[in-house]
Write a protein that holds these residues in place. Structure first.
Motif, PDB file in Angstrom:
ATOM      1  N   VAL A 219      -3.780   4.399   0.620  1.00 35.72           N
ATOM      2  CA  VAL A 219      -4.799   4.091   1.624  1.00 35.72           C
ATOM      3  C   VAL A 219      -4.894   5.264   2.596  1.00 35.72           C
ATOM      4  N   TRP A 220      -6.081   5.419   3.160  1.00 41.63           N
ATOM      5  CA  TRP A 220      -6.302   6.421   4.202  1.00 41.63           C
ATOM      6  C   TRP A 220      -6.813   5.706   5.451  1.00 41.63           C
TER       7      TRP A 220
ATOM      8  N   PHE B 228     -11.941   3.654  -0.948  1.00 44.43           N
ATOM      9  CA  PHE B 228     -11.767   3.878   0.490  1.00 44.43           C
ATOM     10  C   PHE B 228     -13.119   4.095   1.170  1.00 44.43           C
TER      11      PHE B 228
ATOM     12  N   ARG C  92      -9.660   5.582  -6.313  1.00 48.57           N
ATOM     13  CA  ARG C  92      -9.058   5.083  -5.074  1.00 48.57           C
ATOM     14  C   ARG C  92      -9.805   5.635  -3.860  1.00 48.57           C
TER      15      ARG C  92
ATOM     16  N   TYR D  89       0.860  -1.178   0.000  1.00 50.16           N
ATOM     17  CA  TYR D  89       0.000   0.000   0.000  1.00 50.16           C
ATOM     18  C   TYR D  89       0.896   1.229   0.000  1.00 50.16           C
TER      19      TYR D  89
END
Length: 339
Positions: free
Chosen positions: A221-222, A269, A265, A120
């Protein structure tokens, strides 16, 4: 023996409980990826060594590749949080040592392939390197100076004069054949000129740079724990990508492609962990999506009937808001169909 209908209901309830348990574990792992990795990096002497500046000597470079770059931990633990550190060092070395555009191209290829091995990417290093790219690669994309075109004009004039002066009778007898030969000679001379080669190198670097950014963005990614900072980082990266286009480092099509990757993306998420965001955070994002200042709203879609990027995010937000409301009322939103 339990009736078949009751068995089906029980299996359904157990399945739903299992789904929520797995999702909770996945979310917990997701939080650990984005929040606890820094702690492991600080506590691991091997990973701490990755922070050391690269020595760009023959020995230093080979040592970096063998002892750091090739280690699995470099891709799995260091790159996701620190991609910008070594990419910037490579590009600055290319500039300072006057290594040329192809060394910058090789640097982007090197790290693109390493990002592919990363599980990631956090968004902070992607923002960092994108923000600094104009300073690092702008010199490779400057306009061709007028003097170069003057040299090209002089070259073509010399070829024409030589050909007509030496073979004028042939031109009168066989004009088409003469001109075909002359045209081929001019093309070959231009192909071997610095002007054309520089343009080819420039486009090759642009393509490699865009691939590097796209590969990195596609792995971002968050963490829901960051709440509104998530959206701020989305906007910041979008802005820096647009800046690359304004500096003519990437094209408008490149920008559209990169913003599409970033948008998809972000939608992913929201689908994955968006229900852990607060209603206020979702409202902030929803309100911002109608702002004319938002980068994704300033670029037209590739075709008239393509769904705008904003609409993709809005749809994901509406779905997320519905899940949050249902959850607050004790309603399970993840349902498995029963045959």
């Amino acid at each position: 023996m339990m009736p078949l209908k009751k068995q089906s209901v029980l299996m359904h309830v157990l399945a739903v409980i299992f789904i929520h348990t797995v999702m909770a574990e996945d979310n917990q792992y997701f939080f650990q990826l984005t929040h606890n990795a820094d702690y492991s990096l600080d506590s691991d002497k091997l990973l701490e060594s990755f922070y050391q500046p690269i020595k760009f000597s023959k020995v230093g470079f080979s040592t970096f590749l063998k002892e750091e770059f090739n280690r699995p931990e470099y891709a799995t633990d260091f790159i996701p949080h620190n991609l910008d550190i070594h990419v910037e060092q490579f590009l600055r070395w290319c500039n300072q040592s006057k290594q040329g555009i192809m060394h910058a191209h090789a640097s982007f290829r090197l790290f693109t392939n390493k990002v592919k091995a990363a599980p990631y990417m956090t968004i902070t290093p992607v923002i960092g390197i994108t923000q600094r790219l104009p300073d690092l690669v702008q010199e490779y994309f400057v306009d061709v100076p007028v003097s170069v075109f003057a040299k090209l004009k002089k070259l073509i004039k010399r070829i024409l004069f030589t050909a007509f002066n030496a073979h004028f009778d042939y031109f009168k007898a066989e004009p088409n054949k003469f001109l075909d030969t002359l045209a081929n000679d001019i093309v070959e001379e231009i192909k071997s000129s610095e002007l054309v080669q520089d343009q080819i190198d420039k486009e090759q670097l642009r393509s490699t740079l865009v691939r590097f950014l796209d590969t990195s963005i596609a792995k971002i990614v968050w963490s829901p724990l960051d709440q509104t900072d998530i959206w701020e980082s989305f906007k910041e990266l979008s802005h820096h990508l647009a800046t690359l286009k304004n500096h003519e480092i990437i094209t408008e099509d490149d920008l559209d492609d990169l913003l599409t990757t970033l948008t998809q993306r972000f939608v992913y998420f929201l689908e994955l962990t968006g229900s852990d965001l607060s209603p206020d955070t979702l409202l902030t994002i929803e309100t911002d999506l109608f702002s004319d200042n938002l980068t994704i709203n300033q670029l037209p879609e590739q075709e008239e009937y393509i769904t705008p990027k904003r609409e993709h995010i809005l749809k994901a937000i509406k779905t997320t808001q519905a899940k949050i409301m249902a959850r607050s009322q004790g309603i399970i939103t993840e349902i498995i169909p029963i045959d």
